[in-house]
Write a protein that holds these residues in place. Structure first.
Motif, short mmCIF file in Angstrom:
data_model
loop_
_atom_site.label_atom_id
_atom_site.label_comp_id
_atom_site.label_asym_id
_atom_site.label_seq_id
_atom_site.Cartn_x
_atom_site.Cartn_y
_atom_site.Cartn_z
N UNK A 76 28.24 10.09 -34.23
CA UNK A 76 28.22 8.81 -33.51
C UNK A 76 27.06 8.80 -32.52
N UNK A 77 25.99 8.08 -32.85
CA UNK A 77 24.78 8.06 -32.04
C UNK A 77 24.22 6.65 -31.98
N UNK A 78 23.24 6.49 -31.12
CA UNK A 78 22.43 5.27 -31.13
C UNK A 78 21.19 5.59 -31.96
N UNK A 79 21.11 5.12 -33.19
CA UNK A 79 20.00 5.53 -34.07
C UNK A 79 18.62 5.24 -33.49
N UNK A 80 18.47 4.11 -32.81
CA UNK A 80 17.15 3.73 -32.29
C UNK A 80 16.63 4.75 -31.28
N UNK A 81 17.48 5.11 -30.33
CA UNK A 81 17.03 6.06 -29.31
C UNK A 81 16.89 7.48 -29.86
N UNK A 82 17.75 7.85 -30.81
CA UNK A 82 17.64 9.19 -31.40
C UNK A 82 16.35 9.30 -32.23
N UNK A 83 15.96 8.23 -32.90
CA UNK A 83 14.68 8.24 -33.61
C UNK A 83 13.55 8.45 -32.62
N UNK A 84 13.62 7.77 -31.46
CA UNK A 84 12.59 7.96 -30.43
C UNK A 84 12.58 9.41 -29.95
N UNK A 85 13.75 9.98 -29.79
CA UNK A 85 13.86 11.38 -29.36
C UNK A 85 13.17 12.31 -30.35
N UNK A 86 13.50 12.18 -31.63
CA UNK A 86 12.88 13.03 -32.64
C UNK A 86 11.38 12.76 -32.75
N UNK A 117 28.43 5.24 -36.21
CA UNK A 117 28.48 6.40 -37.10
C UNK A 117 27.23 6.40 -37.98
N UNK A 118 26.48 7.51 -37.92
CA UNK A 118 25.20 7.58 -38.62
C UNK A 118 25.12 8.88 -39.41
N UNK A 119 24.61 8.78 -40.61
CA UNK A 119 24.37 9.98 -41.43
C UNK A 119 23.05 10.60 -40.95
#
Length: 385
Positions: free
Chosen positions: A260-270, A222-224
């Motif tokens: 609910x995400x994988x923060x590391x990969x979502x940061x890479x996506x953005x 769970x990520x804000x």
């Protein structure tokens, strides 16, 4: 089914019917003969002790034979049906084996017909499904091999240009063909810049192959996402300012949106989408990071007011090595958007791009909660860590 095969089935079943019937008839008359012989032998012996049996014997013998005949007919009919049924299944199994031998020779598109195979239809259907799944697996394996070859060929082509420049400029310096310190400094700078481009290509290639792996799992929590976008905005503020843009965050007035995400990969996506907007967005004033909470999903948008993208290009944006401007072959690896799409797919989401009215929007939608199987994999990974 060919006429020859139908004729073979009919002939073999007819032969089985005649053979079994003949054996049953022989068996019937044999047992009746034995019964009559035994009764004719023992009845006089019995009659010596009880003469009244001679009065009932003919009637008993006749009724017994009639009853035995009726029972034998029913039992014989059942045996005949069972034998013909078994023979029919054996014949059909033989045909199936012949078909399998034919398929094993490379005729993978051949389908075993279920016509005239009512008793074996479930088996034939299962075999056809197995062959179909095998063919699909082979095609997928071939596609993966072709994809790997294409990936290597494209990446080799893209790396060749900056590598040639690096070798060329450093070769001039190594061979002392340039004496001017300013020129040497300029050539070193160009070689360094080209080396950085190659490094970025290799990093993108490594990232792409890593997330494309069939066993790749994401570690969700769970990520804000509002806080996440604000951090990204701060990190890219300097780069955006260098091209004359401001970077903003729009969270629909909410300070906390949990996904609910994988923060590391979502940061890479953005990072890929923001970098794409900075490098290729052309002249514009802003890059907007927008998050919109929905019922069971959350919508994310990366918007810039730079150059619009044609409809034809929009359809191919997420393909590997695709570039809107083919002349810019060394500005990037061509894998950034393909990586972004893969990350969204790993999160069971959907991504697309729109470009109109002076805006280009990269939009993706993610579920607020990942499927249960994904959570189990993440929990398993955390325990192993």
């Amino acid at each position: 089914m060919p006429a020859k095969r139908r004729l073979r089935i009919f002939t073999e079943l007819l032969f089985e019917t005649v053979a079994v019937t003949a054996l049953l008839v022989i068996g019937y008359f044999g047992m009746v003969f034995v019964f009559i012989t035994l009764t004719d032998y023992f009845m006089p012996l019995v009659a010596q002790e009880n003469p009244y049996w001679l009065l009932f014997f003919p009637r008993f013998q006749r009724y017994f034979v009639l009853g035995f005949t009726a029972f034998y007919l029913m039992a014989g009919l059942m045996i005949l049906i069972w034998r013909v049924y078994r023979r029919n299944r054996t014949i059909q199994l033989g045909f199936i084996l012949d078909e399998l031998h034919y398929i094993s020779k490379g005729n993978y598109n051949h389908k075993i017909s279920t016509k005239h195979m009512n008793s074996m239809e479930p088996v034939v259907s299962s075999i056809n499904r197995l062959v179909d799944s095998t063919v699909k697996a082979m095609e997928e394996e071939r596609r993966i091999e072709e994809s790997k070859d294409e990936l290597i060929a494209n990446m080799s082509h893209d790396i060749r240009t900056p590598l040639t420049s690096v070798i060329g400029y450093l070769g001039l310096i190594e061979n002392k063909q340039i004496d001017d310190p300013d020129k040497i400094q300029e050539y070193v700078h160009i070689a360094y810049d080209k080396a950085l481009q190659m490094q970025k290509m290799v990093e993108d290639l490594f990232e792409y192959t890593k997330i494309q792996n069939i066993n790749t799992k994401i570690n969700t929590q769970k990520t804000n996402v509002v806080r996440l976008l604000e951090q990204l905005s701060a990190e890219f503020e300097l780069q955006a300012d260098e091209v004359g843009r401001r970077i903003e965050v729009d969270s629909s007035g909410q300070e906390d949106i949990w996904v609910e995400i994988d923060p590391e990969t979502i940061v890479r996506l953005f990072s890929n989408l923001i970098t794409n907007a900075i490098k290729y967005g052309g002249e514009g004033d802003y890059i907007l990071l927008r998050v919109i909470p929905q019922k069971d999903t959350t919508r994310f948008e990366v918007i810039d007011d730079g150059n619009e993208i044609s409809k034809a290009a929009l359809e191919n944006l997420f393909q590997r090595f695709y570039r809107v401007d083919p002349s810019r072959t060394t500005k990037g690896s061509g894998l950034g958007l393909a990586i972004a799409q893969t990350i969204v797919n790993l999160h069971h989401g959907k991504i697309w791009a729109e470009s109109d009215h002076g805006q280009t929007r990269f939009i993706f939608v993610l579920p607020n909660q990942q499927p249960l199987d994904q959570k189990k994999e993440a929990d398993k990974h955390e325990v192993s860590d």
